[in-house]
Design a protein around this motif. Structure first.
Motif, PDB file in Angstrom:
ATOM      1  N   ASP A 158       0.837  -1.207   0.000  1.00 41.26           N
ATOM      2  CA  ASP A 158       0.000   0.000   0.000  1.00 41.26           C
ATOM      3  C   ASP A 158       0.868   1.253   0.000  1.00 41.26           C
ATOM      4  O   ASP A 158       0.546   2.240  -0.674  1.00 41.26           O
ATOM      5  CB  ASP A 158      -0.930  -0.027   1.220  1.00 41.26           C
ATOM      6  N   ASP A 205       0.212   6.829   3.780  1.00 42.08           N
ATOM      7  CA  ASP A 205       0.103   5.521   4.437  1.00 42.08           C
ATOM      8  C   ASP A 205       0.808   5.446   5.788  1.00 42.08           C
ATOM      9  O   ASP A 205       1.275   4.384   6.175  1.00 42.08           O
ATOM     10  CB  ASP A 205       0.591   4.393   3.494  1.00 42.08           C
ATOM     11  N   HIS A 211      -4.965   6.018   6.218  1.00 43.71           N
ATOM     12  CA  HIS A 211      -6.146   5.303   6.724  1.00 43.71           C
ATOM     13  C   HIS A 211      -5.901   4.654   8.087  1.00 43.71           C
ATOM     14  O   HIS A 211      -6.669   3.786   8.494  1.00 43.71           O
ATOM     15  CB  HIS A 211      -6.617   4.266   5.691  1.00 43.71           C
ATOM     16  N   HIS A 212      -4.807   5.031   8.762  1.00 42.84           N
ATOM     17  CA  HIS A 212      -4.561   4.497  10.102  1.00 42.84           C
ATOM     18  C   HIS A 212      -5.298   5.340  11.148  1.00 42.84           C
ATOM     19  O   HIS A 212      -5.454   6.546  10.971  1.00 42.84           O
ATOM     20  CB  HIS A 212      -3.065   4.526  10.425  1.00 42.84           C
ATOM     21  N   THR A 262      -4.658   3.114   1.814  1.00 40.82           N
ATOM     22  CA  THR A 262      -4.416   4.492   1.367  1.00 40.82           C
ATOM     23  C   THR A 262      -4.657   4.585  -0.144  1.00 40.82           C
ATOM     24  O   THR A 262      -5.157   5.586  -0.645  1.00 40.82           O
ATOM     25  CB  THR A 262      -2.981   4.924   1.727  1.00 40.82           C
ATOM     26  N   ASP A 304      -3.172  -4.609   1.028  1.00 38.20           N
ATOM     27  CA  ASP A 304      -3.674  -4.218   2.354  1.00 38.20           C
ATOM     28  C   ASP A 304      -4.923  -4.997   2.764  1.00 38.20           C
ATOM     29  O   ASP A 304      -5.293  -5.001   3.936  1.00 38.20           O
ATOM     30  CB  ASP A 304      -3.942  -2.705   2.420  1.00 38.20           C
TER      31      ASP A 304
HETATM   32 MN    MN Z   1      -2.059   0.908   4.254  1.00 40.37          MN
END
Ligand code: MN
Ligand code: 5GP
Length: 357
Positions: free
Chosen positions: A49, A113, A139-140, A159, A191
């Motif tokens: 990713d 990411d 996206h964390h 991401t 991912d």
């Molecule tokens: Mn990722």
């Protein structure tokens, strides 16, 4: 001035619908001015990713008339080499001079990411000292405040999926060529473990459908990534499962550990252990797994979990790390043996959570 303003945006699940137009318009203005110099940075030890989203966005922005350089903090797995050809990629660990020069002459850095500056590894100081605009797309959970613009949404599988929607919002859909689509699909595929987890949001499949419409060959992409291992890697996997996997059924936990010597014996290369931590999770009843790998000056740890057991909280509380609820990582400065002992001694504290999961 733009670079001194902090804009925090937590995107709602449905395709950037609730995006603050002011923020999107500012980023839009940036990308509409042709001839900008963009640097794109993924996290250290980049995975599919990280590589897919940086290379994908670099392709899109190049097609929109900008100069783009991806600066990776260190080595990436060789099975992503085929993607690297789609963009200009510099490896900071191997070519510090060129990487620093690219960053110092950039107008804007895209951080992709990852959610905290520490995740850029040895690039941390160079990225911190960059005083012009920084944009985070990630996206964390729990993003830290280290960029001017924060585009963060945990409902995205990857991401790469988020980059697709962002590009559309920025009016760059026409710039998403087949090269970009190859890179973004790779990010989504890796991912989600080839579409086996993080796929409860229908948007993932809408984006994949758009990428397939652009003409990508999904079987070839899958093969490039997953059928491109060395024989040594397969032997290392066999060794791990046969001789190195420790299972605690009463704690619903299993782990694998690999010392430096063992890694050397199997000619370890970056990416060779990718996916190993997932194997014990397919044992009936196991909900928490860990993989320990002894590096030169630290121990790298991967955690995976099922259901509600928070691998990220476990990692951030005890191993200096973080990540997603069910997929996290961390590091330990203790010796290899002490790190594993620490892990084992912590498990009884979590027995209740592990059993009720
Ligand atoms: Mn990722
Ligand atoms: P992996 O185990 O595949 O290296 O990483 C799993 C997830 O945890 C990824 O989302 C990755 O970004 C995150 N992660 C891995 N290592 C670390 C770490 O040392 N610190 C933090 N904060 N996150 C990590």
């Amino acid at each position: 001035m733009l670079s001194f303003s902090i804009f925090v945006l937590l995107l709602k699940p449905d395709k950037l619908k609730n995006i603050d137009l002011e923020i999107i318009n500012r980023i839009k203005k940036l990308v509409q001015k042709r001839g900008q110099n963009f640097v794109l940075v993924p996290h250290v030890n980049p995975d599919g990713d990280a590589i897919g989203s940086t290379v994908g966005l670099a392709c899109i922005l190049e097609n929109a008339g900008h100069k783009c350089t991806v600066v990776v903090p260190n080595d990436y797995p060789a099975f992503y080499n085929w993607l690297i050809g789609f963009a200009t990629v510099l490896n900071f660990d191997r070519n510090k001079g060129a990487a620093k020069k690219a960053i110092s002459s950039a107008d804007t850095i895209f951080c992709l990411d990852f959610n905290e500056i520490e995740r850029t590894g040895k690039l941390k100081d160079v990225v911190s000292e960059f005083t012009k605009t920084k944009i985070l797309v990630d996206h964390h959970p729990y993003p830290k405040d280290f960029c001017d613009y924060l585009i963060s949404d945990t409902s995205y599988s990857s991401t790469a999926e988020l980059i697709f929607d962002l590009a559309v919002q920025l009016g760059l859909k026409k710039n998403i060529t087949i090269e970009a689509a190859n890179a973004l699909f790779t990010g989504i595929m890796t991912d989600t473990g080839s579409f086996s987890h993080n796929i409860s949001n229908p948007n993932t499949f809408k984006v994949v459908s758009e990428l397939i419409s652009l003409g990508i060959d999904t079987e070839t992409i899958h093969s490039n990534v997953y059928h491109n291992y060395s024989a040594d890697r397969m032997k290392l996997l066999g060794y791990c499962l046969n001789e190195k996997m420790v299972v605690y059924p009463e704690l619903r936990t299993a782990y694998i550990s690999l010392s430096k010597q063992e890694l050397e014996k199997f000619n370890f290369a970056p990416g060779d252990a990718e996916g190993f931590v997932n194997y014990p999770l397919s044992i009936q009843g196991i909900v928490f797994t860990a993989l320990f790998m002894e590096k030169d000056d630290h121990v790298k740890i991967s955690f995976r979990s099922k259901g509600s057991f928070p691998a990220n909280a476990f990692s951030s509380e005890h191993f200096n790390g973080g990540g997603h609820l069910n997929a996290a990582g961390g590091e330990s400065e203790l010796s290899f043996a002490e790190t594993i002992e620490k892990f084992k001694s912590l498990l009884p504290e979590y027995k209740k959570q592990l059993l009720e999961n």
